[in-house]
Design a protein around this motif. Structure first.
Motif, PDB file in Angstrom:
ATOM      1  N   TRP A  68     -17.874  28.583   3.692  1.00 16.60           N
ATOM      2  CA  TRP A  68     -18.154  27.394   2.882  1.00 16.60           C
ATOM      3  C   TRP A  68     -18.163  27.863   1.448  1.00 16.60           C
ATOM      4  N   GLY A  69     -16.943  27.995   0.903  1.00 18.31           N
ATOM      5  CA  GLY A  69     -16.835  28.503  -0.458  1.00 18.31           C
ATOM      6  C   GLY A  69     -16.315  27.472  -1.426  1.00 18.31           C
ATOM      7  N   GLU A  70     -15.055  27.157  -1.328  1.00 16.88           N
ATOM      8  CA  GLU A  70     -14.425  26.258  -2.286  1.00 16.88           C
ATOM      9  C   GLU A  70     -15.094  24.894  -2.374  1.00 16.88           C
ATOM     10  N   PRO A  71     -15.556  24.315  -1.251  1.00 10.07           N
ATOM     11  CA  PRO A  71     -16.246  23.026  -1.386  1.00 10.07           C
ATOM     12  C   PRO A  71     -17.447  23.082  -2.327  1.00 10.07           C
ATOM     13  N   HIS A  72     -18.190  24.186  -2.336  1.00  8.72           N
ATOM     14  CA  HIS A  72     -19.294  24.304  -3.297  1.00  8.72           C
ATOM     15  C   HIS A  72     -18.756  24.186  -4.726  1.00  8.72           C
ATOM     16  N   HIS A  73     -17.715  24.927  -5.018  1.00 16.43           N
ATOM     17  CA  HIS A  73     -17.137  24.898  -6.361  1.00 16.43           C
ATOM     18  C   HIS A  73     -16.601  23.503  -6.690  1.00 16.43           C
ATOM     19  N   ALA A  74     -15.871  22.929  -5.740  1.00 15.78           N
ATOM     20  CA  ALA A  74     -15.250  21.622  -5.972  1.00 15.78           C
ATOM     21  C   ALA A  74     -16.297  20.539  -6.212  1.00 15.78           C
ATOM     22  N   ILE A  75     -17.384  20.581  -5.435  1.00 24.08           N
ATOM     23  CA  ILE A  75     -18.441  19.579  -5.576  1.00 24.08           C
ATOM     24  C   ILE A  75     -19.142  19.735  -6.921  1.00 24.08           C
ATOM     25  N   THR A  76     -19.481  20.973  -7.268  1.00 23.47           N
ATOM     26  CA  THR A  76     -20.178  21.208  -8.535  1.00 23.47           C
ATOM     27  C   THR A  76     -19.310  20.812  -9.721  1.00 23.47           C
ATOM     28  N   ARG A  77     -18.036  21.194  -9.694  1.00 18.44           N
ATOM     29  CA  ARG A  77     -17.135  20.846 -10.799  1.00 18.44           C
ATOM     30  C   ARG A  77     -17.004  19.336 -10.950  1.00 18.44           C
ATOM     31  N   ALA A  78     -16.922  18.641  -9.828  1.00 19.71           N
ATOM     32  CA  ALA A  78     -16.809  17.177  -9.886  1.00 19.71           C
ATOM     33  C   ALA A  78     -18.051  16.573 -10.527  1.00 19.71           C
ATOM     34  N   LEU A  83     -20.732  14.407 -16.457  1.00 21.24           N
ATOM     35  CA  LEU A  83     -21.889  14.474 -17.353  1.00 21.24           C
ATOM     36  C   LEU A  83     -21.520  13.948 -18.731  1.00 21.24           C
ATOM     37  N   PRO A  84     -22.485  13.373 -19.459  1.00 16.59           N
ATOM     38  CA  PRO A  84     -22.218  12.921 -20.829  1.00 16.59           C
ATOM     39  C   PRO A  84     -21.737  14.082 -21.697  1.00 16.59           C
ATOM     40  N   ALA A  85     -20.965  13.750 -22.713  1.00 14.10           N
ATOM     41  CA  ALA A  85     -20.381  14.776 -23.586  1.00 14.10           C
ATOM     42  C   ALA A  85     -21.461  15.668 -24.205  1.00 14.10           C
ATOM     43  N   PHE A 219     -10.368  21.683  -0.936  1.00 17.61           N
ATOM     44  CA  PHE A 219      -9.927  20.392  -1.436  1.00 17.61           C
ATOM     45  C   PHE A 219     -10.583  20.088  -2.771  1.00 17.61           C
ATOM     46  N   LYS A 220     -10.023  19.166  -3.483  1.00 15.32           N
ATOM     47  CA  LYS A 220     -10.547  18.765  -4.790  1.00 15.32           C
ATOM     48  C   LYS A 220     -11.396  17.518  -4.622  1.00 15.32           C
ATOM     49  N   VAL A 221     -12.550  17.522  -5.260  1.00 18.80           N
ATOM     50  CA  VAL A 221     -13.473  16.388  -5.207  1.00 18.80           C
ATOM     51  C   VAL A 221     -13.482  15.703  -6.565  1.00 18.80           C
ATOM     52  N   SER A 222     -13.480  14.380  -6.544  1.00 21.55           N
ATOM     53  CA  SER A 222     -13.559  13.622  -7.791  1.00 21.55           C
ATOM     54  C   SER A 222     -14.544  12.466  -7.631  1.00 21.55           C
ATOM     55  N   ILE A 223     -15.416  12.304  -8.617  1.00 20.37           N
ATOM     56  CA  ILE A 223     -16.300  11.128  -8.658  1.00 20.37           C
ATOM     57  C   ILE A 223     -16.105  10.434 -10.010  1.00 20.37           C
ATOM     58  N   GLU A 224     -14.874  10.420 -10.454  1.00 17.23           N
ATOM     59  CA  GLU A 224     -14.542   9.811 -11.739  1.00 17.23           C
ATOM     60  C   GLU A 224     -15.088   8.386 -11.817  1.00 17.23           C
ATOM     61  N   GLY A 225     -15.735   8.073 -12.930  1.00 17.69           N
ATOM     62  CA  GLY A 225     -16.322   6.750 -13.116  1.00 17.69           C
ATOM     63  C   GLY A 225     -17.785   6.671 -12.717  1.00 17.69           C
ATOM     64  N   TYR A 226     -18.290   7.695 -12.024  1.00 22.70           N
ATOM     65  CA  TYR A 226     -19.694   7.685 -11.621  1.00 22.70           C
ATOM     66  C   TYR A 226     -20.577   8.002 -12.824  1.00 22.70           C
ATOM     67  N   ASP A 283     -22.391  14.222  -2.135  1.00 23.46           N
ATOM     68  CA  ASP A 283     -23.054  15.436  -2.618  1.00 23.46           C
ATOM     69  C   ASP A 283     -22.846  15.594  -4.119  1.00 23.46           C
ATOM     70  N   ALA A 284     -21.612  15.369  -4.568  1.00 23.57           N
ATOM     71  CA  ALA A 284     -21.294  15.505  -5.991  1.00 23.57           C
ATOM     72  C   ALA A 284     -22.076  14.504  -6.833  1.00 23.57           C
ATOM     73  N   GLN A 285     -22.259  13.302  -6.318  1.00 18.59           N
ATOM     74  CA  GLN A 285     -23.024  12.294  -7.054  1.00 18.59           C
ATOM     75  C   GLN A 285     -24.484  12.711  -7.195  1.00 18.59           C
ATOM     76  N   VAL A 286     -25.068  13.251  -6.125  1.00 22.47           N
ATOM     77  CA  VAL A 286     -26.468  13.678  -6.189  1.00 22.47           C
ATOM     78  C   VAL A 286     -26.608  14.895  -7.101  1.00 22.47           C
ATOM     79  N   VAL A 287     -25.647  15.810  -7.032  1.00 14.66           N
ATOM     80  CA  VAL A 287     -25.663  16.969  -7.936  1.00 14.66           C
ATOM     81  C   VAL A 287     -25.569  16.499  -9.388  1.00 14.66           C
ATOM     82  N   ALA A 288     -24.720  15.525  -9.652  1.00 11.98           N
ATOM     83  CA  ALA A 288     -24.585  14.996 -11.010  1.00 11.98           C
ATOM     84  C   ALA A 288     -25.906  14.407 -11.489  1.00 11.98           C
ATOM     85  N   ASP A 289     -26.598  13.684 -10.617  1.00 11.34           N
ATOM     86  CA  ASP A 289     -27.909  13.137 -10.972  1.00 11.34           C
ATOM     87  C   ASP A 289     -28.887  14.256 -11.346  1.00 11.34           C
TER      88      ASP A 289
END
Length: 469
Positions: A68-78, A83-85, A219-226, A283-289
Motif C-alpha cells: 500500500w504505497g502509491e495510494p497513500h501518495h495519490a490520496i495525500t497529493r489530491a 488547499l487554499p493558496a 492510480f491517480k486520485v482527484s477531488i478537484e472542486g472540493y 479519504d482524500a476529502q477527509v485528509v484535506a479537511d
C-alpha cells in the motif's frame, strides 16, 4: 505454497524481527524500495531458515510485494491540491515532501530513523511502530492519537518550524488514510481469513492473504472542486470532529471491501480500481479537511463563515461508545420496544420496517432527519471534547403513532451525574430538554420504561445538539 506461508508465520511469531519482516514481505513500500533491498535491510537478524522462506515467498507470490504505497501518495497529493493558496504558501517546499515522503513516515519507522520520531508518542516512548496509526481500536484511544499529532503539528507551525509541522501532518495523513483503506475494515480480521470463509476464494486465489491485493494499486486520485472544511478552532474540537469524519470514511471503505474481493476473484481489475477509488476519494476529502484545519489552527487564521458553522453540532449521526468499531454488537441490543439496536435517522416499526423519525410538536406532527431512535435499558454515551461545548439540547418524545400507548423516562447524564430527566406518555407532545455540559467529557442518553406496554416505547431523541460557549 500454503505450507511455506504457515512455516513463515510460525517462525516470525517467535522472532524479534517479525514486524520488520512482515513489512518487508507484505508492505515493502514501508521501506520505499524493492523486496530484495528490503531483505538486505533486515538480513543481520534473520535466520537462514527465515531468509530462505522469505525468498521463496517473494518469488512465488509477487502480488504480495506491491504493498500500500502509491495510494497513500495519490490520496495525500489530491488533498493538498485543493488547499487554499495561502496554505500552500505556508508549507512552501514542504508541500511536495508531504505528498512524496512524509505521508509514509509511519510505515518507514524501521528504516528512516531521522523521521521516525514524528510517528512516536511521548506516552509510549518504547513503541517504534504504533499499530494504532494503522488500525482503529476504540474511540478514546484513537481520539487521543489524533489529538496528539494534530497538537504537535499546530505547535510546530506556531513556532515557525514548518518542516516539523509537515512531518507531523504526514503522520496524521497516514492514520486517516489507513483507517479509510478497504483492507483495514474488518475488526480483528486484517488478513480476511475469516471473511474468506463467507466468501470462498477461487482456485487461483486460494491460500493467498487478501490484505495486499485489496489495497494494492497505482492510480491517480482527484477531488478537484472540493472545499476543505474547518473542523475546529481548537485542537480539542478539531480532533473530535476529525474522529467523526473518519467514522464516515470507515463506513465508506467497508462498503467497498466485498466488491473489491469479488472483483479480485473475477480477475476484473477495472472493477477493483473503481471500488478502490471510491474509498480513496473520500479519504482524500477527509485528509484535506484535516490539513486545512491544522494550517488554520497553526496560523490562527479562520474565515468568519467557517467559524459560524462550528457554533453548534448535531450528534444524531455520530457513533456512541457503545457502537464499538462503528457498529452495535449484540450486547447492545434491546428488547423494548422491539429486538434491535439504536438507529440514526429512522425508527424501526415492529423491528423490521424503517420509518421517519416523527414527534408531536405543538399542535401537529413533525418529521426529523437528525435524531436517534433507541431502546429501553441501553444507554448511549458520547465523548465530548474538553472545554468546547457549554449546552446540550434535544427534543425528546415518543412516536405519535407507534408509541401512543408508551410511557418512558428520558434521562441525560454527564460524567455519571444526572443532569435532567422527564417522563413522557405517548400522547404527550415532545419535550425540549436542555442542560449545561460545561466540563463534561462523556454525555449519556438513557431510556427507562415507566408504563405497562413496553412494546409501545418507541422513543426518539430528535436533533440532539451541542452548543458552544
Amino acid at each position: 505454497m500454503i505450507l511455506l506461508k504457515n512455516l513463515f508465520q510460525q517462525t516470525s511469531k517467535t522472532s524479534m524481527l517479525s514486524e520488520e519482516l512482515y513489512l518487508a514481505l507484505y508492505k515493502p513500500t514501508a521501506y520505499g524500495r524493492p523486496f530484495s533491498q528490503c531483505i538486505t535491510l533486515v538480513l543481520p537478524s534473520i535466520t537462514m531458515r527465515q531468509l530462505a522462506l522469505a525468498t521463496l515467498l517473494a518469488f512465488t507470490t509477487p502480488s504480495l510485494v506491491l504493498g500500500w504505497g502509491e495510494p497513500h501518495h495519490a490520496i495525500t497529493r489530491a488533498a493538498l491540491e485543493v488547499l487554499p493558496a495561502w496554505q500552500k504558501e505556508v508549507l512552501g517546499g514542504e508541500l511536495t515532501q508531504l505528498g512524496d515522503n512524509y505521508c509514509m513516515i509511519p510505515d518507514h519507522v524501521f528504516t528512516d530513523k531521522e523521521n521516525a520520531k514524528y510517528a512516536k508518542m511521548e506516552s509510549v516512548p518504547n513503541e517504534v511502530y504504533l499499530k494504532i496509526l494503522h488500525l482503529p481500536t476504540q474511540q478514546p484511544e484513537y481520539l487521543e492519537v489524533m489529538h496528539y499529532f494534530m497538537e504537535q503539528a499546530v505547535a510546530s507551525l506556531r513556532n515557525g518550524k514548518i518542516g516539523d509541522a509537515a512531518r507531523y501532518m504526514g503522520t496524521v495523513c497516514h492514520q486517516i488514510e489507513d483507517y479509510g483503506s478497504p483492507s483495514h475494515t474488518v475488526p480483528g480480521d486484517n488478513m480476511f481469513t475469516l471473511l474468506q470463509q463467507f466468501l470462498p476464494p477461487t482456485e487461483a486465489m486460494k491460500g493467498q492473504l487478501m490484505h495486499g491485493p485489496i489495497e494494492n494499486g497505482d492510480f491517480k486520485v482527484s477531488i478537484e472542486g472540493y472545499k476543505p472544511r474547518l473542523l475546529g478552532t481548537t485542537v480539542n474540537e478539531a480532533a473530535w470532529r476529525l474522529m467523526h469524519r473518519v467514522h464516515e470514511e470507515i463506513l465508506n471503505a467497508r462498503s467497498t471491501t466485498v466488491p473489491i474481493i469479488q472483483a479480485l476473484y473475477r480477475e476484473d481489475q477495472e472493477s477493483v480500481v473503481k471500488h478502490q477509488m471510491r474509498a480513496a476519494v473520500m479519504d482524500a476529502q477527509v485528509v484535506a479537511d484535516a490539513m486545512h484545519t491544522i494550517l488554520c489552527l497553526g496560523m490562527q487564521k479562520y474565515a468568519d463563515p467557517e467559524q459560524k458553522a462550528l457554533k453548534e453540532v448535531q450528534i444524531g449521526g455520530f457513533f456512541p461508545l457503545e457502537a464499538a468499531s462503528c457498529y452495535y454488537p449484540q450486547s447492545q441490543f434491546f428488547s423494548s420496544p422491539n429486538w434491535g439496536h439504536a438507529r440514526s435517522g429512522v425508527i424501526l416499526a415492529g423491528g423490521n420496517t424503517d420509518m421517519p423519525l416523527k414527534l408531536c410538536v405543538g399542535s401537529g406532527n413533525q418529521v426529523f432527519e437528525n435524531g436517534i431512535s433507541a431502546g429501553m435499558g441501553k444507554p448511549l454515551t458520547f465523548l465530548l471534547p474538553k472545554d468546547v461545548y457549554a449546552r446540550f439540547t434535544v427534543l425528546a418524545g415518543l412516536h405519535p403513532e407507534l408509541g401512543a400507548k408508551g410511557r418512558v423516562e428520558f434521562g441525560i447524564s454527564g460524567d455519571g451525574k444526572v443532569l435532567t430527566t422527564v417522563i413522557l406518555n405517548g400522547t404527550d407532545p415532545a419535550k425540549l430538554m436542555e442542560c449545561d455540559v460545561t466540563g463534561v467529557t462523556e454525555l449519556q442518553l438513557a431510556l427507562t420504561s415507566r408504563g405497562v406496554d413496553s412494546k409501545s416505547n418507541y422513543a426518539i431523541w430528535a436533533e440532539p445538539t451541542l452548543v458552544k460557549k
